[in-house]
Design a protein around this motif. Structure first.
Motif, PDB file in Angstrom:
ATOM      1  N   GLU A 193       3.042  -5.274   2.443  1.00  9.86           N
ATOM      2  CA  GLU A 193       3.496  -4.479   1.304  1.00  9.86           C
ATOM      3  C   GLU A 193       2.298  -3.834   0.611  1.00  9.86           C
ATOM      4  O   GLU A 193       1.238  -4.439   0.498  1.00  9.86           O
ATOM      5  N   THR A 195       1.134  -0.350  -2.372  1.00 11.95           N
ATOM      6  CA  THR A 195       1.570   0.650  -3.347  1.00 11.95           C
ATOM      7  C   THR A 195       1.136   2.023  -2.888  1.00 11.95           C
ATOM      8  O   THR A 195      -0.041   2.255  -2.588  1.00 11.95           O
ATOM      9  N   LYS A 201       6.433   1.219  -4.322  1.00 16.40           N
ATOM     10  CA  LYS A 201       6.183   0.096  -3.409  1.00 16.40           C
ATOM     11  C   LYS A 201       6.635   0.480  -2.000  1.00 16.40           C
ATOM     12  O   LYS A 201       7.738   0.988  -1.804  1.00 16.40           O
TER      13      LYS A 201
END
Length: 420
Positions: A193, A195, A201
């Motif tokens: 994950e 940004t 996200k």
């Protein structure tokens, strides 16, 4: 489509003899019954070719909305007889072969049934393809090119014996491999994950390994209307033929082991899934089919369109039972992770694009998959399925507040015992 002039009996005989001599390099003295069948099949295939090209070109020029029917099975039967009937040339070929001292019925018996299905679901899928071509609908069937069918039954001393259905052992004159249509299929790895630049996200699927899906096309002729649609089947190929390091170290078996394991995906129709290994292979097959097909559909869509919001106006994907439903999270993954759409925009496109055929509501017939297995094989898809479920249960809760039993009953994830 414009009518195509039917060939004369003499034309058919010339085509038959040409293929016997030039395609198979045989003459009447050396040709076997199998050679005669192949010569007939190639000659009939010639009658399909122009119609097939014209049909596909007309869909492209009209920018027609296409139907994509995804099925793990297609019980097609024998192609030769179906083609002769739908082309309206059965009587002409019967006469042409009789004059050459051959029986069309005998040659039809030589053809081996395509080992692509075994029951009602597969026969229904085949009938749909036949019907859509006969109705001149712009439609494609998508499935797996299984090397072996489920089994071939022999009766020995009054008892049933099952032997492998090696239907591709002899030449299959009805398929065309499309080397240019090769799609990478990912398995395993992990999800990272991060940004994005705009602060949103995002997820990235990394450390996966790839299997290649190679397309094989089969013609699907409509009944006496010159329309020929396409059934596209996927065959699993290794991304590399063998590991040269293993080979150089003297480990000859290890050098090709990865290739063999990879290509097992399209080896056998319906592996026994009462054992964990069989269940895992079945899941690999289902995702392999779903991913290759979704990639192929988006590739075709992009030839004329660059606005993904138009996808539901150009594409209708019909899922034949539960087997290909991984196409839903696969489209979501591509739209969100690769095309950078928001969840909401991707979900709207996806729900408008897919439709589903349900064949039964019996519990034992509905597929269930262990969450740990999906987590290991398809880690990104599991996260997407969890998110679909979370949003769905929020909607259920808003409609039926406080009904916890309903939430438990309607959840995509079964939490009783091992998560499924």
């Amino acid at each position: 489509m414009d009518q195509v002039a039917q060939p004369s009996v003499k034309d058919l005989q010339k085509s038959f003899i040409y293929h016997l001599q030039h395609t198979l390099v045989k003459d009447k003295y050396s040709a076997t019954k199998a050679d005669m069948y192949l010569a007939l099949a190639y000659a009939v295939r010639d009658l399909l070719a122009t119609r097939w090209l014209d049909t596909q070109q007309s869909y492209y020029l009209k920018d027609a909305k296409r139907v994509y029917y995804i099925s793990m099975e297609f019980l097609m039967g024998r192609t030769l007889g179906n083609a002769l009937i739908n082309l309206g040339v059965m009587e002409e070929w019967d006469m042409a072969l009789k004059e050459l001292g051959l029986s069309i019925e005998d040659l039809q018996e030589v053809e081996w049934d395509a080992g692509l299905g075994n029951g009602g679901l597969g026969r229904l899928a085949a009938c749909f393809l036949d019907s859509m071509a006969s109705m001149q609908l712009p439609a494609y069937g998508y499935g797996i090119r299984y090397e072996y069918g489920m089994f071939y039954q022999k009766i020995v001393d009054g008892g049933q014996h099952e032997v492998p259905d090696n239907w591709l052992r002899y030449q299959n004159p009805w398929e065309f491999d499309r080397q240019e249509h090769l799609h990478p299929i990912r398995f395993e790895g992990r999800v990272v994950e991060f940004t994005d630049r705009d602060g949103s996200k995002r997820c990235s699927w990394v450390d996966y390994y790839e299997v290649m899906a190679l397309a094989y096309d089969f013609p699907v002729p409509g009944y006496k209307n010159n329309t020929v649609n396409t059934m596209r089947l996927w065959s699993a190929k290794a991304s590399r033929d063998f590991d040269l390091n293993f080979f150089n170290q003297g480990n000859y078996i290890g050098s090709v082991e990865s290739k063999m394991k990879t290509e097992n995906i399209s080896k056998v129709l319906y592996p026994a899934d009462h054992m964990l290994e069989g269940k895992e292979l079945r899941l690999r097959q289902e995702y392999f089919l779903a991913s290759a097909t979704v990639q192929d559909i988006l590739y075709r869509f992009a030839k004329k369109h660059d606005n993904l919001a138009e996808l539901p106006d150009q594409v209708a994907i019909q899922l034949n039972d539960t087997h290909p439903v991984l196409a839903i999270p696969e489209l979501m993954r591509i739209l969100i992770d690769e095309r950078k759409l928001t969840w909401e925009a991707a979900w709207e496109i996806t729900t408008k694009t897919f439709a589903y055929t349900n064949h039964t509501i019996l519990q034992e017939a509905l597929e269930k998959w262990p969450v740990p297995m999906i987590s290991r094989l398809l880690p990104r898809h599991l996260l997407i399925i969890f998110e679909i479920n979370r949003r769905f249960l929020e909607e259920v809760e808003s409609r039926f507040p406080g009904d916890s039993l309903r939430l438990q009953r309607m959840s995509i994830i079964d939490d009783s015992g091992e998560k499924q």
